[in-house]
Design a protein around this motif. Structure first.
Motif, PDB file in Angstrom:
ATOM      1  N   SER A 127       0.855  -1.184   0.000  1.00  0.00           N
ATOM      2  CA  SER A 127       0.000   0.000   0.000  1.00  0.00           C
ATOM      3  C   SER A 127       0.889   1.232   0.000  1.00  0.00           C
ATOM      4  CB  SER A 127      -0.943   0.004   1.209  1.00  0.00           C
ATOM      5  OG  SER A 127      -0.201  -0.017   2.412  1.00  0.00           O
TER       6      SER A 127
ATOM      7  N   ASN B 154       0.886   5.812   0.768  1.00  0.00           N
ATOM      8  CA  ASN B 154       0.172   6.963   1.324  1.00  0.00           C
ATOM      9  C   ASN B 154      -0.243   7.973   0.258  1.00  0.00           C
ATOM     10  OD1 ASN B 154       2.765   7.825   0.723  1.00  0.00           O
ATOM     11  ND2 ASN B 154       2.916   9.187   2.493  1.00  0.00           N
TER      12      ASN B 154
ATOM     13  N   SER C 277      -4.457   5.935  -2.620  1.00  0.00           N
ATOM     14  CA  SER C 277      -3.862   5.780  -1.294  1.00  0.00           C
ATOM     15  C   SER C 277      -4.631   4.796  -0.414  1.00  0.00           C
ATOM     16  CB  SER C 277      -3.771   7.138  -0.598  1.00  0.00           C
ATOM     17  OG  SER C 277      -5.063   7.725  -0.508  1.00  0.00           O
ATOM     18  N   ASP C 278      -5.862   4.459  -0.783  1.00  0.00           N
ATOM     19  CA  ASP C 278      -6.652   3.504  -0.007  1.00  0.00           C
ATOM     20  C   ASP C 278      -6.571   2.080  -0.561  1.00  0.00           C
ATOM     21  OD1 ASP C 278      -7.546   5.523   1.692  1.00  0.00           O
ATOM     22  OD2 ASP C 278      -9.236   6.016   0.372  1.00  0.00           O
ATOM     23  N   ASP C 279      -5.849   1.909  -1.651  1.00  0.00           N
ATOM     24  CA  ASP C 279      -5.793   0.607  -2.312  1.00  0.00           C
ATOM     25  C   ASP C 279      -4.644  -0.252  -1.780  1.00  0.00           C
ATOM     26  OD1 ASP C 279      -7.944   1.239  -3.960  1.00  0.00           O
ATOM     27  OD2 ASP C 279      -6.645   2.216  -5.429  1.00  0.00           O
TER      28      ASP C 279
END
Length: 481
Positions: free
Chosen positions: A109, A111, A123-125
């Motif tokens: 992942s 940021n 950034s959420d993947d």
């Protein structure tokens, strides 16, 4: 005959044309004061084109040479060229800085927004990395965003506190895949300095460590060519643990930006360690024939000097030395008692057919008095253990109580250092019962003592003075030659 004359005239004109064409002259050089004939204009045009061609050729060479000068160069001896500083470094990542670099699966992942192969992520993947995704020679993960950091979670180990800058390259292997982190050299140094030295140490000590860490990295460029990398992240090279940087260490890196130590025009072969016993050694600590190097056998203090005999060293290592910079450090002096049963066990692991151990003796020392040859005498013969590290490993105090001068007890797998003396002790029947080992220092004892640098900085010394104590015949340079 007339036909032959015409041929001769044409040959003469052709010869003149060739001569003019071969000369790299400009139109201004060839132009006469009076008007030019058509044939003269033709030859001058040829010369002008030739001059332009040579000019473009020279300009192209200059551009190529300039481009090459921008590239990070790796010398044939494993070090970087003395006039070129590499701008990036490639680091093989291991499970826990333990040297095991093979992975079966990894969750990635970031940021910031990022890309992996041909796909883009936010950034959420999270991407689950497996060998099957590596369809080419390698699989690249990167980000164009400023301050992007990648987080890794693998094999059930939560690594969200571990962050990596730059790009990640995944290469297939027989047992899974391995990962290479490519990042700017200065960023790498900013991570390794607090990994090797506490960031709470004085700024001048951190600067000395920054120069050493950078020099070590540049010297070892290309050291893991089989892995498409320069170094790994373990103590075998330098500790690069992916933890967050510390402003104090980063400031020291910035203050010494691009500075390295050169020895004989090449990046110096430098070393550093935790704590000295008041003395350091040259490279003969590992190889007695390797005398030509930048390491210095030095007294690490003020008002003292190197021992000049075995007896003088034995007396020194068994007493305190208030003149030594590190005399109040926990591992400045240490001791361990090793019973004969443990020594016999260690001997049988190495030489199982020589019978009971009768005695141990240090039979050779380095320029700084570290043990470099240990002779083990047994009932059926004797053998030697050579080099500082091999001796420390052979005399493993695991299972015995090793006590430092603060009274802290531990049971390390190897002796704290090679700076020690052996004192036999006996049972009631006057039979050998074991050895009391009295020593000092923590680490191999060659190059920069990190706690020595701390103490010197606390006394107001600058990082240049610190480096001068531990290395000889070196030049501090910004890497541009």
């Amino acid at each position: 005959m007339e036909y032959i004359k015409k041929i001769k005239i044409l040959l003469v004109l052709l010869l003149i044309g060739v001569i003019i064409y071969a000369a790299p002259l400009s139109v201004e050089t060839l132009a006469p004061a009076r008007p030019l004939m058509p044939w003269q204009q033709f030859f001058l045009a040829c010369a002008a084109r030739l001059g332009q061609r040579d000019s473009k050729k020279a300009e192209g060479v200059e551009k190529v040479e300039a481009a090459v000068a921008e590239l990070p160069a790796v010398g044939t001896d494993g070090g970087a060229d003395d006039t070129v500083m590499p701008r990036s470094i490639r680091v093989v990542l291991s499970h826990n800085q333990d040297g095991n670099c093979m992975f079966g699966q990894m969750r990635i992942s970031c940021n910031k927004s990022w890309q992996a192969g041909d796909h883009k992520y936010g950034s959420d993947d999270t991407l689950v990395m497996e060998t099957e995704l590596i369809t080419e020679d390698y699989f690249q993960v990167s980000s164009d965003e400023e301050d992007a950091e990648f987080f890794l979670d693998y094999d059930g180990l939560q690594r969200q506190s571990t962050r990596y800058r730059g790009s990640l390259f995944f290469y297939p292997a027989a047992d899974g895949f391995y990962v290479v982190n490519e990042l700017p050299l200065e960023t790498y140094v900013a991570y390794t300095v607090p990994g090797e030295m506490p960031a709470s140490y004085p700024p001048e000590a951190l600067k000395a460590q920054a120069v050493c860490s950078r020099t070590y990295a540049v010297k070892n460029m290309g050291g893991m060519e089989d892995y498409h990398a320069d170094v790994d992240d373990s103590v075998s090279w330098q500790v690069y643990n992916g933890q967050d940087t510390d402003k104090r260490a980063t400031d020291a890196v910035k203050a010494t930006a691009d500075e390295i130590l050169l020895w004989k025009g090449k990046p110096a072969d430098i070393y550093f360690f935790s704590t000295s016993c008041g003395l350091t050694s040259r490279k003969d600590i590992w190889n007695p024939r390797d005398e030509d190097n930048c390491l210095k056998a030095a007294y690490v203090g003020i008002g003292g000097e190197m021992p000049e005999s075995e007896d003088a060293f034995a007396a020194y290592i068994q007493t305190d030395d208030e003149n030594a910079w590190e005399h109040d450090m926990p591992w400045f002096r240490w001791r361990v008692t090793m019973p004969l049963s443990r020594i016999q066990e260690l001997s049988e692991q190495k030489k199982c057919d020589l019978g009971p151990v009768l005695s141990l003796a240090v039979t050779s020392r380095s320029t700084g008095w570290a043990a470099t040859e240990l002779t083990v005498t047994c009932e059926k013969g004797s053998y030697t253990v050579d080099s500082e590290y091999a001796i420390r490993s052979f005399l493993s105090p695991e299972g015995c109580k090793t006590k430092n001068q603060e009274g802290k007890v531990s049971s390390p797998k190897i002796l704290p250092s090679g700076y020690f003396v052996l004192k036999p002790y006996y049972d009631d029947g006057k039979e050998l019962a074991g050895y009391r080992i009295r020593g000092g220092g923590l680490g191999h004892g060659a190059g920069l003592s990190q706690n020595g640098a701390k103490a010197m900085a606390e006394q107001g010394m600058g990082y240049r003075q610190i480096l001068e104590l531990f290395y000889q015949d070196v030049v501090l340079t910004n890497g541009e030659g």
